[in-house]
Design a protein around this motif. Structure first.
Motif: not given
Length: 167
Positions: A89-117
């Protein structure tokens, strides 16, 4: 001889002006310009994805996917069968809005002095025609986030089906 009214107007105007030789305030580094490249070739879409992740730029991340304003195609996410069955059920109806939300949440957990790669670790398949492409890549997504109880490295396989659009 300068009249007092003319001198007063000149003085007020001069006082209101900024010094043209003074240094300006520096730009806020958190508002830096993005490194988006117009994707004329399929490979540029993948480079834009990497850059968007490194810059934590959700808007550019989403720009890499199909935009219904320019194409009849749409973004579609299909998890691998094992992940889907482990998380029903987690991926049911996964679309662009859910993808956007997940990336925003992921970025919010990364400190400014850290990296995303995001790196492409292996090309598994690549079919490129004049207006379409299928690119299958292994990837490694590294998010140095807090809290540390969450995984930092995510690895998997991504399949991109790309087509030229009106833009």
């Amino acid at each position: 001889m300068v009249k007092p009214v003319t001198f007063l107007v000149f003085l007020v105007c001069f006082a209101a002006c900024r010094n043209p030789f003074a240094t300006r305030e520096p730009d806020d580094p958190s508002l830096s310009a993005s490194n988006w490249v117009s994707p004329l070739y399929p490979e540029q879409v993948l480079v834009n994805l990497q850059t968007a992740v490194a810059e934590r730029n959700t808007d550019n991340f989403i720009r890499c996917f199909a935009d219904p304003a320019y194409s009849s195609r749409s973004f579609r996410f299909e998890p691998d069968p094992q992940t889907s069955s482990n998380h029903p059920g987690v991926f049911d109806g996964w679309g662009i809005n859910r993808e956007t939300d997940v990336m925003q949440q992921a970025y919010s957990l990364v400190p400014k002095d850290s990296t995303c790669m995001l790196t492409w670790t292996k090309i598994l398949r690549e079919i490129i025609a004049s207006d379409t492409a299928v690119m299958v890549r292994q990837y490694r997504l590294e998010l140095r986030h807090k809290p540390s109880i969450l995984p930092v490295v995510f690895e998997g396989q991504a399949e991109f089906r790309l087509a030229a659009d009106r833009s």
